[in-house]
Design an enzyme around this catalytic site. Structure first.
Site, mmCIF file in Angstrom:
data_model
loop_
_atom_site.group_PDB
_atom_site.id
_atom_site.type_symbol
_atom_site.label_atom_id
_atom_site.label_comp_id
_atom_site.label_asym_id
_atom_site.label_seq_id
_atom_site.Cartn_x
_atom_site.Cartn_y
_atom_site.Cartn_z
ATOM 1 C CB CYS A 130 40.549 28.496 53.772
ATOM 2 S SG CYS A 130 39.691 30.013 54.244
ATOM 3 C CB CYS A 141 44.071 35.457 52.524
ATOM 4 S SG CYS A 141 42.508 35.651 53.428
ATOM 5 C CB CYS A 157 46.427 32.156 53.214
ATOM 6 S SG CYS A 157 46.017 30.802 54.345
ATOM 7 C CB CYS A 202 47.177 29.893 69.480
ATOM 8 S SG CYS A 202 47.795 31.133 70.639
ATOM 9 C CB CYS A 209 44.484 31.949 71.643
ATOM 10 S SG CYS A 209 44.287 33.123 70.272
ATOM 11 C CB CYS A 267 44.811 37.726 69.755
ATOM 12 S SG CYS A 267 46.432 37.425 69.000
ATOM 13 N NE ARG A 316 51.939 35.858 70.531
ATOM 14 C CZ ARG A 316 50.626 35.933 70.731
ATOM 15 N NH1 ARG A 316 49.813 36.052 69.701
ATOM 16 N NH2 ARG A 316 50.131 35.899 71.941
#
Length: 331
Positions: A71, A75, A78, A115, A146, A206, A278
């Site tokens: 990616c 972040c 991550c 997901c 998802c 979400c 969650r």
């Protein structure tokens, strides 16, 4: 989805967005909840939970990384950022047949939602075609779907909706005033724009955040306030407890006190009474007793299975034993 502008008279730590309205939750009101005695706070959260849900039911989702690593974003938490040296190998998009094998296994273990996550800044239109096919085929297995694919452009949410997508995950991660401490390659406004596209396409939202990234209680209150003030609030709210990954800027982050994490769950339940809250990342490091206290405080969903994208998760047998001990029922 209506969002408040930072140019209004509202505390700029509350929300970023487009139109002014009266906010149900100021940062000050949420911060006051955090200051309450813990057991009183949990009691009140439990009462809110009882009014809107069957407190014996826990929704179970399984999360699969369908495209891992590489990616372009930075972040700080991550493992999949190409900017961090975490030893993670970049992989291509997973073939449909392999995705369906995982989906069947998740269904057979009791998950009701599947997901799928891809490590992109955002998908290209070409990327969406195979993902849409995954959505269609997973839904045929009787599972809710998802995806989390990064930031969406105009028209892309409609493609996912047409494929039958039920939920789109796109977390706000942290408070507006702390955002630049964690991420610099995109803005909170970028994330809010994607959420608006998702909601306008008729897909359930979400959206949650992460605690333990060096923020203080004020920033945690601000994060909860911005989530609660989305109109309407997210349908699902994942609360992640940071799992520090070696090679990321947050590898040495100080863990959040367990009771502070419980407070965060309780405040999320009180401020977002009809949302599913969650327990997400970090559950593998939690004791059964801490998880039970989180369920008492209003959490009513977990990720199910031994993997969350690239980090560990409790195995299904441990979850089954815990549910049995607590008298909880998976849905």
């Amino acid at each position: 989805m209506t969002i408040v502008s930072p140019q209004t008279t509202v505390d700029p730590g509350t929300l970023a967005g487009a139109t002014q309205r009266t906010l149900p939750w100021s940062v000050e009101k949420v911060a006051a909840l955090f200051e309450r005695p813990l057991l009183d706070l949990v009691f009140d959260a439990r009462e809110v939970h009882r009014r809107h849900f069957d407190t014996t039911e826990i929704q179970r989702s399984t999360l699969l990384s369908i495209k891992t690593g590489g990616c372009s974003e930075d972040c700080g938490y991550c493992s999949q950022s190409a900017r961090h040296d975490t030893g993670l190998e970049r992989e291509r998009l997973m073939p449909l047949t392999e995705v369906l094998e995982h989906a069947r296994a998740a269904r057979d273990r009791g998950a009701s939602r599947f997901c799928m996550g891809a490590a992109w800044r955002g998908p290209s239109d070409r990327d969406l075609a195979p993902v849409a096919e995954m959505i269609r085929e997973v839904r045929k297995l009787g599972l809710e779907t998802c995806v989390t694919l990064g930031m969406l452009k105009d028209g892309q949410a409609e493609v996912l909706k047409e494929a039958g997508l039920d939920y789109y995950n796109h977390n706000l991660d942290t408070a507006p005033e702390f955002y630049g401490e964690v991420i610099t390659t995109h803005t909170l406004r970028d994330r809010l724009d994607t959420l608006e596209r998702v909601r306008n396409a008729g897909i359930h939202v979400c959206c949650g955040g992460i605690v333990g990234m060096g923020e203080g209680r004020r920033e945690r209150a601000s994060m909860i306030a911005q989530l609660a003030n989305l109109a309407p609030p997210p349908d699902s709210v994942p609360i992640n407890n940071l799992v520090p990954v070696p090679g990321t800027p947050l590898e040495n982050a100080e863990p959040v006190d367990p009771f502070e994490f419980v407070r965060t769950i309780a405040v999320a339940r009180i401020t977002m009474p009809t949302s599913v809250v969650r327990l997400s990342a970090g559950r593998q490091q939690m004791s059964d007793e801490l998880q039970a206290l989180c369920f008492m405080a209003g959490a009513n969903s977990i990720f199910h299975g031994d993997r969350l994208l690239t980090t560990g998760n409790p195995d299904t047998e441990r979850d089954d034993r815990l549910f049995s001990r607590l008298g909880l029922r998976a849905i």
